[in-house]
Design a protein around this motif. Structure first.
Motif, PDB file in Angstrom:
ATOM      1  N   MET A   1      -1.156  13.108 114.927  1.00  0.00           N
ATOM      2  CA  MET A   1      -1.270  13.601 113.558  1.00  0.00           C
ATOM      3  C   MET A   1      -0.590  12.657 112.578  1.00  0.00           C
TER       4      MET A   1
ATOM      5  N   ALA B   1      16.181  18.056 109.684  1.00  0.00           N
ATOM      6  CA  ALA B   1      15.438  19.204 110.204  1.00  0.00           C
ATOM      7  C   ALA B   1      13.979  19.173 109.743  1.00  0.00           C
ATOM      8  N   TRP B   2      13.746  18.565 108.577  1.00  0.00           N
ATOM      9  CA  TRP B   2      12.395  18.537 108.031  1.00  0.00           C
ATOM     10  C   TRP B   2      11.648  17.261 108.394  1.00  0.00           C
TER      11      TRP B   2
ATOM     12  N   ASP C   1       9.798  16.223 110.836  1.00  0.00           N
ATOM     13  CA  ASP C   1       8.407  16.280 111.269  1.00  0.00           C
ATOM     14  C   ASP C   1       7.468  16.763 110.174  1.00  0.00           C
ATOM     15  N   ALA C   2       8.033  17.397 109.132  1.00  0.00           N
ATOM     16  CA  ALA C   2       7.168  17.886 108.060  1.00  0.00           C
ATOM     17  C   ALA C   2       6.888  16.804 107.024  1.00  0.00           C
TER      18      ALA C   2
ATOM     19  N   PHE D   1       3.482  15.361 106.955  1.00  0.00           N
ATOM     20  CA  PHE D   1       2.444  16.271 106.471  1.00  0.00           C
ATOM     21  C   PHE D   1       2.489  16.406 104.957  1.00  0.00           C
ATOM     22  N   PHE D   2       3.714  16.393 104.406  1.00  0.00           N
ATOM     23  CA  PHE D   2       3.816  16.403 102.944  1.00  0.00           C
ATOM     24  C   PHE D   2       3.160  15.146 102.366  1.00  0.00           C
TER      25      PHE D   2
ATOM     26  N   GLY E   1      -2.014  20.299 108.584  1.00  0.00           N
ATOM     27  CA  GLY E   1      -0.730  19.924 107.991  1.00  0.00           C
ATOM     28  C   GLY E   1      -0.021  21.119 107.389  1.00  0.00           C
TER      29      GLY E   1
ATOM     30  N   ILE F   1       3.620  22.596 108.373  1.00  0.00           N
ATOM     31  CA  ILE F   1       4.706  22.707 107.397  1.00  0.00           C
ATOM     32  C   ILE F   1       5.249  24.133 107.391  1.00  0.00           C
TER      33      ILE F   1
ATOM     34  N   ILE G   1       7.351  24.644 110.536  1.00  0.00           N
ATOM     35  CA  ILE G   1       8.642  23.953 110.458  1.00  0.00           C
ATOM     36  C   ILE G   1       9.553  24.660 109.458  1.00  0.00           C
TER      37      ILE G   1
ATOM     38  N   ASN H   1      13.176  26.193 110.224  1.00  0.00           N
ATOM     39  CA  ASN H   1      14.347  25.752 109.462  1.00  0.00           C
ATOM     40  C   ASN H   1      14.958  26.865 108.624  1.00  0.00           C
TER      41      ASN H   1
END
Lengths: 301, 308
Positions: free
Chosen positions: A233, A271-272, A274-275, A278-279, B116, B120, B123, B127
């Protein structure tokens, strides 16, 4: 400064890996207009095959580190390329004339199939690359200490990208690939065997993706059968970031995404991590869907 | 619907009606899972099947609903069934907000974006976003549904709650399919440009499909939270979305009986082969590949509309 440089080089190494995977996505998308969802899993096969060959053949003991790893890379490339060709034959060729949704579903099916085959063979637990076969040297670059493996990964990925770029731009076969990506029908009329081009793309992409898998194994030391989809991804994001279908774009996008992710994890929030990709993906599709260097993709309705 | 279809539908409904009386708690619970997935897949069918929008982040909307219900219930002691419309609303509004900027994207780009979004959301839940989702452990201690003083706790009782809701959903969706709205969605799926040319506001209908499908996913999430009493982010992973996508495609995009049948096959059938459970995803993958070659239209494809 020290941390910044560490993060930058780390980002470049991970970015190089993303870029190598992204090349597979972008080449297939260029020629077939298909998102090869199973590409991430071929990358995982690279990591597992690398581990098996490394431990069972004891290449680095017999040939020394440099030659051993080189032979390993070539073997992994060859094997994963063959897998890629089989995948094309089994999952995509029968659907060449079908609607896109069918091919997407088949690609997802292939992805699930490949992943679970690995799980049945190796088990669901993390597999660990042997710690003792690889050198743990750190290089002293102008006062900054950078692991040798990281430098090697950056160098190797950039080298492979340059080689691929020259191959695509300078050879007749490369021209055929570019032609088929622009217009399959016209390419066929010009005497290009489009089936062979597609087969070639499915050999080249997985070969690079397989090496990327091996690199992840060597860099992080542990691999898992599901890691292909996260890397896949992210690499796909990299391909879109650079402009899908565009080979230099995938390289730039991969390196850029790796650096963005490393910086984001270091300075914003781990912590973010992996996001972040995608952002970036959503942002780029909203703001500039063609990617940084790419063709027009979004139909404005 | 012709006479034979009517008989088959009636027979299936009758079988389901008496199923909890004949099966043990375990199998009733399996049927409850099938019902929840059927609800989710019917919602997704509106987006993917009727409107032809590739949405592979349906689990995100499901999660939105489940967490809304769980948070309202555990923090503000609102009875779980009362949160049902609100769960749907939150999920639907979230879907509208997310889909608005990306809904014009070409098919597989939309697919990637929705993946995606799904990630998000997952996640964010892990979190512990805003400090209310409970992180990786999720939320526990959700109260049992209280139906006018009658507390639902047995799988058999949940069965009627869930399948009653499925029946209501099917009825509403059949009505929707026959309406101007349903026809507009189908037109959109077949040829967006021609639809636009005929005066259909494509952006509006695409968003409406997204919002409505997500609304349903949110309500299914609420029922899920009520059934489990514990929810955690791992229930809303990417594979959940893939599974739902598969149910719709394997059953036949746009076909309500197909989606129901596929929900039974995809969720219920693996329970019959529990001893091979480690290989079942492998078989899934293989079935997806083979189906696309042999029968790409799905098991029970949607029939063309007949007028008069």
């Amino acid at each position: 400064m020290e941390e910044f440089l560490q993060q930058l080089t780390n980002g470049l190494a991970v970015g190089g890996i993303y870029a190598l995977i992204a090349l597979g996505y972008t080449m297939v998308y260029g020629v077939l207009k298909l998102i090869n969802f199973a590409h991430g899993d071929l990358f995982t096969y690279g990591a597992y095959l690398g581990l098996t060959l490394l431990t069972s053949l004891a290449l680095t003991d017999r040939l020394g580190f440099a030659l051993g790893v080189l032979v390993l890379v070539l073997m992994v490339m060859g094997l994963v390329a063959v897998l890629g060709a089989i995948l094309e034959r089994a999952a995509y060729r029968p659907l060449r004339e079908s609607p896109r949704l069918s091919a997407v579903v088949s690609a997802l099916g292939a992805s699930i199939f490949l992943q679970n085959t690995l799980m049945l063979i190796y088990g669901a637990r993390f597999q660990v690359y042997p710690d003792d076969v690889l050198p743990h040297t750190t290089l002293d670059l102008f006062g900054f200490y950078i692991p040798l493996m990281r430098v090697l990964i950056v160098l190797a990925s950039v080298l492979m990208m340059i080689a691929l770029y020259l191959f695509i731009q300078k050879t007749r076969i490369g021209a055929a690939i570019r032609a088929a990506a622009i217009d399959q029908g016209a390419a066929r009329l010009m005497g290009i065997d489009v089936n062979r081009v597609i087969l070639l793309v499915f050999l080249l992409g997985p070969a690079l993706g397989g090496v990327a898998g091996l690199m992840v194994g060597l860099y992080y030391g542990q691999i898992n059968f599901t890691m292909g989809w996260v890397y896949g991804m992210k690499a796909f994001t990299a391909a879109i970031l650079g402009g899908i279908g565009n080979i230099p774009g995938a390289m730039v996008g991969g390196l850029l995404l790796g650096v963005i992710e490393a910086m984001g994890a270091a300075y914003l929030s781990i912590a973010w991590k992996d996001a972040i990709a995608f952002f970036v993906l959503i942002l780029i599709l909203i703001v500039r869907p063609t990617g940084l260097l790419g063709e027009r993709v979004a139909d404005k309705i | 619907m012709n006479r034979i279809d009517g008989w088959i539908a009636g027979l299936c409904a009758a079988l389901l009606l008496v199923a909890p009386l004949l099966l043990n708690a375990y199998w009733v619970d399996v049927l409850n899972s099938v019902g929840l997935y059927a609800l989710l897949a019917l919602g997704l069918n509106l987006i993917l099947g009727e409107a032809g929008l590739f949405n592979m982040g349906h689990a995100a909307f499901y999660a939105m609903g489940a967490y809304t219900a769980a948070i309202l219930n555990t923090r503000y002691q609102i009875p779980i069934l009362w949160t049902l419309p609100l769960s749907g609303l939150v999920a639907g509004l979230f879907a509208l907000a997310v889909a608005r900027p990306v809904v014009h994207l070409r098919g597989d780009y939309l697919l990637i974006v929705t993946i995606g979004v799904g990630e998000i959301v997952r996640i964010a839940l892990v979190n512990d976003v805003f400090g209310i989702t409970g992180g990786a452990n999720g939320i526990f201690g959700i109260s049992r549904p209280n139906f006018f003083g009658f507390i639902i706790r047995q799988p058999q009782q949940f069965f009627y709650l869930i399948w009653g809701f499925v029946a209501l959903t099917i009825f509403l969706l059949l009505r929707l399919k026959q309406s101007r709205f349903g026809r507009a969605l189908n037109y959109l799926r077949e040829d967006a440009v021609a639809a636009e040319g005929s005066g259909i506001n494509t952006a509006y209908y695409k968003l409406a499909a997204f919002g409505l499908g997500a609304f349903w996913a949110g309500m299914a999430g609420c029922l899920f939270a009520a059934k489990m009493t514990i929810i955690s982010p791992e229930s809303f992973s990417f594979w959940e979305s893939v599974m739902l996508f598969m149910i719709v495609i394997l059953g036949g995009a746009g076909s309500i009986p197909g989606v129901l049948l596929a929900a039974f096959l995809v969720i219920g059938l693996p329970e019959l082969f529990r001893e091979f459970s480690s290989a079942r995803m492998l078989v899934f993958g293989l079935v997806m590949m083979v189906m696309m070659v042999v029968r790409p239209q799905g098991l029970l494809p949607a029939r063309g509309r007949r007028f008069g």
